[in-house]
Scaffold this motif. Structure first.
Motif, short mmCIF file in Angstrom:
data_model
loop_
_atom_site.label_atom_id
_atom_site.label_comp_id
_atom_site.label_asym_id
_atom_site.label_seq_id
_atom_site.Cartn_x
_atom_site.Cartn_y
_atom_site.Cartn_z
N SER A 152 0.84 -1.19 0.00
CA SER A 152 0.00 0.00 0.00
C SER A 152 0.88 1.25 0.00
O SER A 152 2.11 1.17 -0.01
N MET A 160 -5.19 4.57 -1.11
CA MET A 160 -5.15 3.22 -1.66
C MET A 160 -5.57 3.28 -3.12
O MET A 160 -6.75 3.29 -3.44
N GLY A 162 -3.16 2.03 -6.29
CA GLY A 162 -2.66 0.88 -7.02
C GLY A 162 -1.15 0.85 -7.05
O GLY A 162 -0.48 1.72 -6.48
N THR A 181 -8.44 -8.28 -5.38
CA THR A 181 -8.66 -6.85 -5.26
C THR A 181 -9.85 -6.41 -6.09
O THR A 181 -10.04 -6.86 -7.22
N PHE A 242 -6.15 -1.09 -6.43
CA PHE A 242 -6.70 -1.44 -5.13
C PHE A 242 -8.18 -1.07 -5.02
O PHE A 242 -8.90 -1.61 -4.21
N ARG A 254 -5.23 -6.89 -0.85
CA ARG A 254 -4.47 -6.50 -2.03
C ARG A 254 -3.74 -7.72 -2.59
O ARG A 254 -2.68 -7.60 -3.18
#
Length: 278
Positions: A152, A160, A162, A181, A242, A254
């Motif tokens: 993260s 959050m 990607g 995800t 995410f 994730r």
């Protein structure tokens, strides 16, 4: 691609963003703000950002609108071919879905790039982040219980979006890519086009190494948990989202996986061949 016709039926959502750190729209005289790798920014559009690519891998910029907005993203570097028609690549997703542009800096030069955000409709609030490659993925053996867990960002709350990895494929070797995800997984790769306007005689080819989301030909759709990819020896970017769209700021996981597979093993999973475009 800058010349793309916009999607019909763009979605306008209700609501306002409450996590904004920049409260004024910049004037033309204001300098670009810096994007630090892995640090999200919550702000309004339009805005110009500068970021410095230092890793010779696949890298990416993400933009996620908050509820009530539809934001678009472009990336420019003067004198560098990023799109078929010049030095600017554009990502224009409909509604509140995330935009991203991946840069293949195995080929594109390192150094300074410029990102611009614009509001298509609704609230201009959004989050933006620049992510450099998290490294090269080595696929697991088929049916391995081990999963990859994407890192993260280093901020709290809505931080959050990607991440991106390098993925070296092998000729004739099938891969199965799966994810839990809610944002899904996209494979990005260079492609070549004939120049526009077409010269006489035609000249081949214009190499495109800045890939917007809609140019990702291989991706997990909302209803899928896995896709099947045939390796061709190319070095692709693996983009993991995410979250995507409204109401998904806190995904439960994730986790994702990339597995080597024989043809029979890949067929046994029932995963779709990843060959269609959004």
């Amino acid at each position: 691609m800058a010349g793309r016709v916009r999607w019909l039926g763009r979605v306008v959502l209700a609501g306002l963003c409450s996590l904004l750190v920049v409260g004024a729209v910049p004037s033309a005289a204001q300098a670009a703000l810096a994007l630090t790798p892995d640090v999200p920014n919550n702000t309004f559009s339009p805005w110009t950002w500068s970021f410095n690519v230092t890793v010779p891998r696949w890298n990416v910029v993400f933009v996620h609108p908050y509820q009530g907005g539809d934001e678009d993203l472009s990336i420019t570097r003067a004198g560098v071919r990023l799109a078929q028609t010049g030095s600017t690549q554009v990502s224009e997703q409909a509604g509140a879905r995330m935009d991203f542009i991946a840069l293949n800096n195995h080929y594109l030069p390192l150094g300074a790039y410029t990102a611009n955000t614009t509001t298509y409709s609704g609230s201009p609030a959004y989050q933006i982040i620049f992510r450099q490659s998290a490294g090269t993925i080595t696929p697991h053996p088929f049916n391995s219980p081990v999963r990859f867990v994407a890192a993260s960002t280093n901020a709290k709350g809505y931080a959050m979006l990607g991440t991106i990895y390098d993925l070296q494929t092998q000729i004739g070797q099938d891969l199965i890519i799966s994810a839990d995800t809610p944002g899904g997984v996209f494979l990005v790769e260079d492609y070549s086009t004939t120049p526009i306007p077409h010269p006489e005689p035609p000249v081949c080819c214009v190499r495109i190494s800045a890939i917007s989301r809609w140019l990702s030909l291989e991706f997990l759709k909302d209803s899928e948990r896995c896709i099947r990819v045939s390796g061709d020896g190319s070095l692709r970017g693996l983009v993991v989202l995410f979250r995507d769209g409204p109401g998904d700021a806190a995904p439960a996981t994730r986790r994702f996986n990339v597995e080597y597979a024989t043809t029979a093993q890949a067929e046994s999973r029932g995963c779709r061949w990843a060959t269609m475009q959004e």
